[in-house]
Write a protein that holds these residues in place. Structure first.
Motif, short mmCIF file in Angstrom:
data_model
loop_
_atom_site.label_atom_id
_atom_site.label_comp_id
_atom_site.label_asym_id
_atom_site.label_seq_id
_atom_site.Cartn_x
_atom_site.Cartn_y
_atom_site.Cartn_z
N SER A 106 -14.82 -10.37 -8.87
CA SER A 106 -13.79 -9.59 -8.19
C SER A 106 -12.42 -10.20 -8.47
CB SER A 106 -14.03 -9.57 -6.68
OG SER A 106 -15.22 -8.92 -6.41
N ASP A 107 -12.36 -11.51 -8.43
CA ASP A 107 -11.11 -12.19 -8.68
C ASP A 107 -10.60 -11.86 -10.10
OD1 ASP A 107 -9.15 -13.91 -7.74
OD2 ASP A 107 -9.95 -15.56 -8.96
N GLY A 108 -11.53 -11.85 -11.05
CA GLY A 108 -11.18 -11.54 -12.44
C GLY A 108 -10.65 -10.12 -12.56
N ILE A 109 -11.29 -9.18 -11.87
CA ILE A 109 -10.85 -7.77 -11.92
C ILE A 109 -9.45 -7.65 -11.32
CG2 ILE A 109 -11.27 -5.44 -11.02
CD1 ILE A 109 -14.28 -6.09 -11.12
N ALA A 110 -9.25 -8.27 -10.13
CA ALA A 110 -7.95 -8.16 -9.44
C ALA A 110 -6.84 -8.75 -10.32
CB ALA A 110 -8.01 -8.88 -8.10
N LYS A 111 -7.10 -9.88 -10.96
CA LYS A 111 -6.07 -10.52 -11.78
C LYS A 111 -5.73 -9.68 -13.02
CE LYS A 111 -5.89 -15.18 -10.28
NZ LYS A 111 -7.07 -15.88 -9.75
N LEU A 112 -6.80 -9.20 -13.69
CA LEU A 112 -6.59 -8.40 -14.89
C LEU A 112 -5.82 -7.11 -14.55
CD1 LEU A 112 -7.59 -9.01 -17.75
CD2 LEU A 112 -9.47 -7.43 -17.37
N ALA A 113 -6.22 -6.48 -13.45
CA ALA A 113 -5.58 -5.22 -13.04
C ALA A 113 -4.11 -5.47 -12.68
CB ALA A 113 -6.32 -4.59 -11.87
N HIS A 114 -3.84 -6.62 -12.06
CA HIS A 114 -2.45 -6.93 -11.72
C HIS A 114 -1.62 -7.14 -12.99
CE1 HIS A 114 0.78 -9.74 -10.05
NE2 HIS A 114 1.09 -8.53 -9.71
N GLN A 115 -2.23 -7.79 -13.99
CA GLN A 115 -1.51 -7.97 -15.27
C GLN A 115 -1.18 -6.61 -15.89
OE1 GLN A 115 -3.89 -10.39 -17.90
NE2 GLN A 115 -3.90 -12.09 -16.44
N VAL A 116 -2.13 -5.67 -15.77
CA VAL A 116 -1.89 -4.32 -16.32
C VAL A 116 -0.69 -3.70 -15.60
CG1 VAL A 116 -2.84 -1.98 -16.54
CG2 VAL A 116 -4.33 -3.97 -16.92
N GLU A 117 -0.65 -3.80 -14.27
CA GLU A 117 0.47 -3.23 -13.51
C GLU A 117 1.79 -3.89 -13.92
OE1 GLU A 117 -0.49 -0.56 -10.12
OE2 GLU A 117 -0.06 -2.50 -9.23
N LEU A 118 1.74 -5.20 -14.12
CA LEU A 118 2.97 -5.90 -14.54
C LEU A 118 3.43 -5.40 -15.90
CD1 LEU A 118 2.29 -9.64 -13.53
CD2 LEU A 118 3.99 -8.09 -12.55
N MET A 119 2.48 -5.20 -16.81
CA MET A 119 2.86 -4.75 -18.17
C MET A 119 3.44 -3.34 -18.14
SD MET A 119 -0.04 -6.27 -20.67
CE MET A 119 0.64 -5.56 -22.16
N VAL A 120 2.90 -2.48 -17.28
CA VAL A 120 3.38 -1.10 -17.24
C VAL A 120 4.69 -0.99 -16.45
CG1 VAL A 120 2.86 1.29 -16.58
CG2 VAL A 120 1.04 -0.18 -17.47
N GLN A 121 4.76 -1.69 -15.31
CA GLN A 121 5.90 -1.50 -14.40
C GLN A 121 6.99 -2.55 -14.53
OE1 GLN A 121 2.74 -0.16 -10.97
NE2 GLN A 121 4.32 -1.58 -10.39
N GLY A 122 6.71 -3.64 -15.18
CA GLY A 122 7.68 -4.73 -15.26
C GLY A 122 7.50 -5.70 -14.10
N SER A 123 7.46 -5.17 -12.86
CA SER A 123 7.16 -6.06 -11.74
C SER A 123 6.25 -5.31 -10.77
CB SER A 123 8.44 -6.52 -11.04
OG SER A 123 8.83 -5.53 -10.12
N ALA A 124 5.42 -6.04 -10.09
CA ALA A 124 4.50 -5.41 -9.13
C ALA A 124 3.93 -6.51 -8.26
CB ALA A 124 3.36 -4.71 -9.86
N SER A 125 3.80 -6.22 -6.95
CA SER A 125 3.13 -7.22 -6.12
C SER A 125 1.63 -7.00 -6.29
CB SER A 125 3.56 -7.08 -4.66
OG SER A 125 2.71 -6.21 -3.99
N PRO A 126 0.84 -8.06 -6.12
CA PRO A 126 -0.61 -7.88 -6.34
C PRO A 126 -1.33 -7.21 -5.18
CG PRO A 126 -0.10 -10.17 -5.82
CD PRO A 126 1.20 -9.44 -5.78
#
Ligand code: MEV
Length: 324
Positions: free
Chosen positions: A136-156
């Protein structure tokens, strides 16, 4: 011949119950996953292309995972959420030749974190499709990186809630993530305006106020921290009155830092008048959505808000991301 495989994963949307904006300044927030989900199905295609369709939004197109490009089937539509799908596929090392179908019962633009839910479900479906088991931790981290790449900034916050489900007490940098153990039903109504706030601009406007008047803003954030901690206790002990009271105080403080709007407040006050224990704007503000905590009064509250804006009921979802 290859075995036709079909993997479907789903992930819930979320709502912030307490502490938005304060969380940017290291204070805690409480957010909850809701029973509205994004479903992502992946199967192999005969050819080497990758096609995605989001049924409810009428958006579809070809993704090129290898090159990182998107070609929409219909030029007029915005590629929006497809970017999250593409980057999630790239990050999970997926190869072209996939047919992806997305179904959403999360209304887009209602502040429920629909892009995070799609991202988390895509990460889960794509990794399972490749027989890779992520934690779960791996999924949450990877998904957060995706949001950062698309949006520039994002809270997790969004990706954490879509991954873990339940009600979570957390800090912005997610150093501390505590799942709250709550038995009682938490009946919530979400109301949303057609006008959407821009999270980046709102966070920046608060930062400017912090710069010019820290002596005023710091005590407000300290109060938000205190009420979030109080709300944590009230939620755990099922104290309806205090949960509502803390929501009302939180709304007042969010108004004080300048992220409220007349439309949001109208819904907030109508909800209280219709019997909600408490109500507040939720998320970044400046438009977007509000929540009302209304045990026993859900239908009346929905009916009153629906007279001028849109409202619907949500329940807390204990389940985070899962395979269907
Ligand atoms: C937006 O959903 C929540 C904010 O606290 C911003 C953030 O945490 O990044 C306003």
């Amino acid at each position: 011949m290859l075995n036709p495989r079909n993997v479907t994963a789903s992930a819930p949307g979320k709502t912030i119950l307490f502490g938005e904006h304060a969380v940017v300044y290291g204070k805690p927030a409480i957010a909850a996953a809701v029973d509205k989900r994004a479903y992502v199905s992946i199967e192999e295609r005969e050819d080497n292309r990758t096609h995605v369709r989001i049924n409810e939004l009428g958006i579809s197109g070809y993704l090129n995972i290898e090159k990182g490009t998107i070609e929409l089937d219909n030029d007029e539509k915005n590629e929006g959420i497809l970017k999250y799908v593409l980057i999630a596929l790239m990050k999970t090392g997926s190869k072209d030749g996939l047919e992806i179908t997305i179904n959403m019962d999360i209304p887009v633009g209602a502040g429920l974190g629909s892009s995070a839910a799609v991202t988390v479900a895509t990460v889960k479906a794509a990794s399972s499709f490749k027989d890779i088991e992520l934690t779960s931790d791996g999924i949450a981290k990877l998904a957060h990186q995706v949001e950062l790449m698309v949006q520039g900034s994002a809270s997790p916050i969004d990706t954490i809630l879509s991954t873990y489900g339940g009600i979570v007490y957390l800090s912005r940098d997610a150093e501390e993530i505590i799942k709250l153990d709550i038995d009682s039903e938490i009946p919530l109504v979400i109301g949303y305006t057609s006008e959407r706030g821009n999270t980046g601009k709102l966070v920046e406007s608060v930062r400017l106020k912090m710069e010019i008047a820290p002596q005023v803003m710091i005590p407000l954030f300290n109060s938000m921290e205190a009420l979030t901690n109080g709300a944590r206790e009230a939620l755990t002990s099922g104290d309806h009155k205090m949960i509502g009271e803390f929501m009302n105080i939180n709304h007042g403080l969010l108004d004080a830092i300048g992220v409220n709007t007349e439309e949001l407040s109208k819904m907030v006050y109508i909800a209280r008048k219709s019997g909600a224990f408490g109500s507040k704007l939720t998320g970044a503000g400046g438009g977007g959505s509000m929540i009302a905590y209304c045990p026993g009064k859900v239908d009346v509250v929905i009916e009153s808000i629906n007279k001028f804006e849109k409202a619907f009921k949500v329940k807390i979802s204990a389940d985070g991301v899962r395979l269907e």
